[in-house]
Write an enzyme that holds these catalytic residues in place. Sequence first.
Site: not given
Length: 676
Positions: A341, A372
């Site tokens: 994340d 990400e």
Amino acid sequence: MMSALDTAVVRDLKSLYSSKGFEEKYTYTKAGLGAVCTWAGTEFTLWSPIASQVWLLLYKTGEDEQPYQKLVMAKGPQGTWKYCTKKNLHGVYYQYDLLMGQNHVITGDPYAKACGINGQKSMAVDLSKTDPKNWDLDQAPPRPAENIIYEIHIKEFSWDPAGGFPKDFRGKYKAFTCEHTSLNNDGIHATGLDYLKNLGITHVQLMPAFDYATVDERGEDSQFNWGYDPQNYNVPEGSYATDPSRGEVRIREFKEMIQSLHKNGFRVIMDVVYNHTYSLDSPLQKTVPWYYYRSRADGTGANGSACGNDIASERSMCARYILESVLYWAKEYHIDGFRFDLMGLLDTELMNTIQKNLDDAFGPGEKLIFGEPWSAGATPMENGHIPALKKNAKYLNAHVGMFCDNTRDAIKGHVFEGNEPGFVNGRSGLEEDILRSARAWCNTCVPVKAPSQVISYVSAHDNWTLWDKLFLATAPDSGLSVEKAYRLAAGIYMTCQGSLFMLSGEEFGRTKEGLENSYNAPIQINRLDWTQAWANKKLVDFYRGLIALRKQLPGLCDKTDKAYLRFKECFIRPMAAGYLLDNRLKDGSFCEGSRWDEIFVIYNSGIKARTFTLPEGTWEFLANSRDSFLWQTHETVKNNSITAAPQSFVILGLPGGMTANEMDLWKTRLAKSGTK
Ligand code: CA
């Protein structure tokens, strides 16, 4: 506890932790942080260079207010504190009491491997006692031809009563151990694992499954949260366990889930959120204040995560913490991959170290890692470390992957601007970007090394579902169809290089009724709707055919830095684009054979049909927007020209080049991939 306002103190700590002296004196390199509990005894080790004394508090349950014992911990090397006993303390709950200046700080163990209900008290665990039967034989299925990653939230997967899961297992880890579930238990329409097998996905990606804070594990079943609020990084979340109050239960049930997923042919990826914690009131902060969190030069806390606290991945003991946590999940729980994340808040050096350590421990490429490549805001990373952002892809190893927002937004439109269309629903000028997407942006303005660095996708848990987005962005007077745009979007990203990724339910047109961010919305909105999955069987079958075809296209599965050279010709027309691709098998491909030497792909997003002339040869239809199983028919194209209907795609293949042995292997796999 220091308040966020004590900026002078934070500034002093920042300069202390950043000093060479601190680094040299207090970097602890030995193994065994946390509680290590075996038949031979139990050892507690805590790293806290700034505590002046530490006590170990023992509790009988995770809910006791008072400890039954308070034990002095001895000062160890490099800022550590130790307590050792010959007793096996499996099942004993504990906390640390640290003396910091004049204050006593009571906290759970940042390195805890087990905890009590709601994670406030840690538990000593003899991990050998948590293994389900035959855990030592558990093995991931072989590496697939392509990574087709399916993102699922544990509660969403089985909560819907129509899914046919046993009542006590709905929303739990245990639901993943239920085989042969069916719609309302009708015994006909598969749900759960059988449904996923049928679809053909290769990796199940679990949304946060480590212990997070926002769901009360004592509370009602109606509670829901995605779980991006870490509390105990190395412990499974309790609300998915059948008994969150007994620390070993969630561990065993998590392992049973992995075992069952492996047995049913899926690799498992875990969503990890090392960039921030639920709050600054965390065991990391309580044991070494402001060491594990970034602060700005003025002493205020960093906020690149938009959650009020950024983890300082670049500090030695913090990098060690994250690396050990990843390795722990891979070794103890047999996790096959990690999705980071807000990876842009971690540093490139750490990401490369993680990738290398996983390769060394499990074999090159065995564990998939990606993340990400962005953050919610800027973060004050120290000492010249480089954030793992997309623009810094050149500093990342070629096997650290990134979600490709360029591909996502070119296909369906801007991710935050609901009404803004993309290529599939009427926006012009994106033809070149669609072709760049097909090449996974290699050899373009985006500094990507190889398709191994790219995740091609059009939906994830964040933002609108694909259906809701296309519905919002397709103007009613445009003459465009949302359903055609949907199928075209699927056809495009499934013929892009890079690993493929989808939000669960994309294959049946999942909707959240237009809700953009459902992170804490009722489970009724978030649940995977198994009735809808069968009502939209045609769309599911369409995805199934595309997935089965993709696994037979080594030209697209190629992850090497030479993959872009397979594009022999690319062409664009207004609202249309296409390419001719070398699809032959080459070294490093996991495809067992290639039925077609070349493939020819056309995307037409216009409202008019378009005709293209084909290169010489007898071309076979492989798929189009109506039928993704044409590759089973061996039907050929006449007249060497091909017409793509409005808002549709066509995939053609030029047969040839297979040895008899390859053909046998190919047929075997074909038999496994199912039929229309
Ligand atoms: Ca929890």
